[in-house]
Design a protein around this motif. Structure first.
Motif, PDB file in Angstrom:
ATOM      1  N   LYS A  26       0.826  -1.223   0.000  1.00  0.00           N
ATOM      2  CA  LYS A  26       0.000   0.000   0.000  1.00  0.00           C
ATOM      3  C   LYS A  26       0.853   1.264   0.000  1.00  0.00           C
ATOM      4  O   LYS A  26       0.386   2.329  -0.361  1.00  0.00           O
ATOM      5  CB  LYS A  26      -0.916   0.027   1.227  1.00  0.00           C
ATOM      6  N   GLN A  27       2.111   1.141   0.417  1.00  0.00           N
ATOM      7  CA  GLN A  27       2.981   2.311   0.559  1.00  0.00           C
ATOM      8  C   GLN A  27       3.836   2.570  -0.678  1.00  0.00           C
ATOM      9  O   GLN A  27       4.784   3.339  -0.626  1.00  0.00           O
ATOM     10  CB  GLN A  27       3.863   2.137   1.795  1.00  0.00           C
ATOM     11  N   ASP A  28       3.503   1.947  -1.789  1.00  0.00           N
ATOM     12  CA  ASP A  28       4.207   2.153  -3.057  1.00  0.00           C
ATOM     13  C   ASP A  28       5.724   2.007  -2.926  1.00  0.00           C
ATOM     14  O   ASP A  28       6.479   2.964  -3.123  1.00  0.00           O
ATOM     15  CB  ASP A  28       3.858   3.525  -3.651  1.00  0.00           C
ATOM     16  N   GLN A  32       9.180  -1.522  -6.741  1.00  0.00           N
ATOM     17  CA  GLN A  32       8.201  -1.868  -7.769  1.00  0.00           C
ATOM     18  C   GLN A  32       8.486  -1.149  -9.084  1.00  0.00           C
ATOM     19  O   GLN A  32       8.050  -1.591 -10.133  1.00  0.00           O
ATOM     20  CB  GLN A  32       6.788  -1.519  -7.312  1.00  0.00           C
ATOM     21  N   LEU A  33       9.191  -0.045  -9.027  1.00  0.00           N
ATOM     22  CA  LEU A  33       9.485   0.737 -10.223  1.00  0.00           C
ATOM     23  C   LEU A  33      10.857   0.419 -10.801  1.00  0.00           C
ATOM     24  O   LEU A  33      11.258   1.001 -11.802  1.00  0.00           O
ATOM     25  CB  LEU A  33       9.402   2.230  -9.903  1.00  0.00           C
ATOM     26  N   GLU A  34      11.588  -0.448 -10.152  1.00  0.00           N
ATOM     27  CA  GLU A  34      12.959  -0.778 -10.549  1.00  0.00           C
ATOM     28  C   GLU A  34      13.040  -2.197 -11.093  1.00  0.00           C
ATOM     29  O   GLU A  34      12.085  -2.968 -11.002  1.00  0.00           O
ATOM     30  CB  GLU A  34      13.901  -0.630  -9.344  1.00  0.00           C
ATOM     31  N   ASP A  35      14.179  -2.547 -11.609  1.00  0.00           N
ATOM     32  CA  ASP A  35      14.440  -3.895 -12.089  1.00  0.00           C
ATOM     33  C   ASP A  35      14.507  -4.836 -10.885  1.00  0.00           C
ATOM     34  O   ASP A  35      15.360  -4.668 -10.007  1.00  0.00           O
ATOM     35  CB  ASP A  35      15.764  -3.899 -12.860  1.00  0.00           C
ATOM     36  N   ALA A  36      13.617  -5.800 -10.831  1.00  0.00           N
ATOM     37  CA  ALA A  36      13.553  -6.717  -9.686  1.00  0.00           C
ATOM     38  C   ALA A  36      14.850  -7.484  -9.486  1.00  0.00           C
ATOM     39  O   ALA A  36      15.173  -7.875  -8.363  1.00  0.00           O
ATOM     40  CB  ALA A  36      12.394  -7.690  -9.869  1.00  0.00           C
ATOM     41  N   ASP A  37      15.625  -7.675 -10.562  1.00  0.00           N
ATOM     42  CA  ASP A  37      16.884  -8.408 -10.444  1.00  0.00           C
ATOM     43  C   ASP A  37      17.901  -7.695  -9.556  1.00  0.00           C
ATOM     44  O   ASP A  37      18.825  -8.331  -9.050  1.00  0.00           O
ATOM     45  CB  ASP A  37      17.494  -8.655 -11.822  1.00  0.00           C
ATOM     46  N   LEU A  38      17.739  -6.396  -9.351  1.00  0.00           N
ATOM     47  CA  LEU A  38      18.647  -5.676  -8.447  1.00  0.00           C
ATOM     48  C   LEU A  38      18.502  -6.157  -7.009  1.00  0.00           C
ATOM     49  O   LEU A  38      19.443  -6.113  -6.233  1.00  0.00           O
ATOM     50  CB  LEU A  38      18.363  -4.171  -8.476  1.00  0.00           C
ATOM     51  N   CYS A  62      16.521   1.617  -1.811  1.00  0.00           N
ATOM     52  CA  CYS A  62      15.808   1.435  -0.545  1.00  0.00           C
ATOM     53  C   CYS A  62      15.915   2.675   0.348  1.00  0.00           C
ATOM     54  O   CYS A  62      14.970   3.012   1.071  1.00  0.00           O
ATOM     55  CB  CYS A  62      16.359   0.235   0.211  1.00  0.00           C
ATOM     56  N   ALA A  63      17.039   3.349   0.297  1.00  0.00           N
ATOM     57  CA  ALA A  63      17.263   4.509   1.174  1.00  0.00           C
ATOM     58  C   ALA A  63      16.253   5.614   0.930  1.00  0.00           C
ATOM     59  O   ALA A  63      15.943   6.380   1.838  1.00  0.00           O
ATOM     60  CB  ALA A  63      18.684   5.041   0.989  1.00  0.00           C
ATOM     61  N   ARG A  64      15.710   5.701  -0.279  1.00  0.00           N
ATOM     62  CA  ARG A  64      14.742   6.755  -0.591  1.00  0.00           C
ATOM     63  C   ARG A  64      13.305   6.235  -0.664  1.00  0.00           C
ATOM     64  O   ARG A  64      12.393   6.937  -1.088  1.00  0.00           O
ATOM     65  CB  ARG A  64      15.124   7.436  -1.897  1.00  0.00           C
ATOM     66  N   CYS A  65      13.104   5.003  -0.241  1.00  0.00           N
ATOM     67  CA  CYS A  65      11.805   4.344  -0.376  1.00  0.00           C
ATOM     68  C   CYS A  65      10.835   4.750   0.733  1.00  0.00           C
ATOM     69  O   CYS A  65      11.182   4.697   1.920  1.00  0.00           O
ATOM     70  CB  CYS A  65      11.992   2.834  -0.356  1.00  0.00           C
ATOM     71  N   PRO A  66       9.603   5.117   0.364  1.00  0.00           N
ATOM     72  CA  PRO A  66       8.613   5.482   1.378  1.00  0.00           C
ATOM     73  C   PRO A  66       8.118   4.280   2.186  1.00  0.00           C
ATOM     74  O   PRO A  66       7.532   4.460   3.251  1.00  0.00           O
ATOM     75  CB  PRO A  66       7.461   6.072   0.546  1.00  0.00           C
ATOM     76  N   ALA A  67       8.374   3.085   1.718  1.00  0.00           N
ATOM     77  CA  ALA A  67       7.891   1.877   2.395  1.00  0.00           C
ATOM     78  C   ALA A  67       8.991   1.169   3.174  1.00  0.00           C
ATOM     79  O   ALA A  67       8.821   0.023   3.589  1.00  0.00           O
ATOM     80  CB  ALA A  67       7.288   0.924   1.362  1.00  0.00           C
TER      81      ALA A  67
END
Length: 110
Positions: A26-28, A32-38, A62-67
């Motif tokens: 729910k927290q976007d 989800q917007l990046e290459d999952a392989d990373l 991850c450091a800038r992720c709201p979730a």
């Protein structure tokens, strides 16, 4: 008439992980917007430098992720085997879990 409980939560460790995952999504999350392989280990061998570079890039996202807090809560619950979660590798998550298990934290009061 007897009803049976939904079998799917039991397959995934109960309702707590599923609820945490729902909260996380729910927290976007930025992943989800990046290459999952990373965020996951590739199939087969990965040279150490390539792994370190991939993990560093994933951690920066991850450091800038709201979730991030929700992701860490989820990862501490599911104890992943690989990947980057909330800016930590699976090994780092599992080390945190072991540390938290040794600490006598006060119980949360509602």
């Amino acid at each position: 008439m007897t009803t049976t409980a939904d079998p799917f939560p039991a397959l995934f460790g109960g309702s707590q992980p599923l609820n945490l995952l729902a909260d996380l999504l729910k927290q976007d999350p930025a992943c989800q917007l990046e290459d999952a392989d990373l965020f996951t280990s590739p199939e087969g061998e990965e040279p150490d430098q390539a792994r370190q570079d991939r993990e560093a890039l994933a951690k920066a996202i991850c450091a800038r992720c709201p979730a991030r807090a929700a992701c860490l809560d989820y990862a501490l619950t599911i104890r992943p085997r690989d990947g980057v979660w909330a800016g930590y590798t699976a090994d780092e998550i599992n080390a945190l879990t072991r540390i938290f298990a040794r600490i006598d934290l006060p119980k949360e009061v509602a």
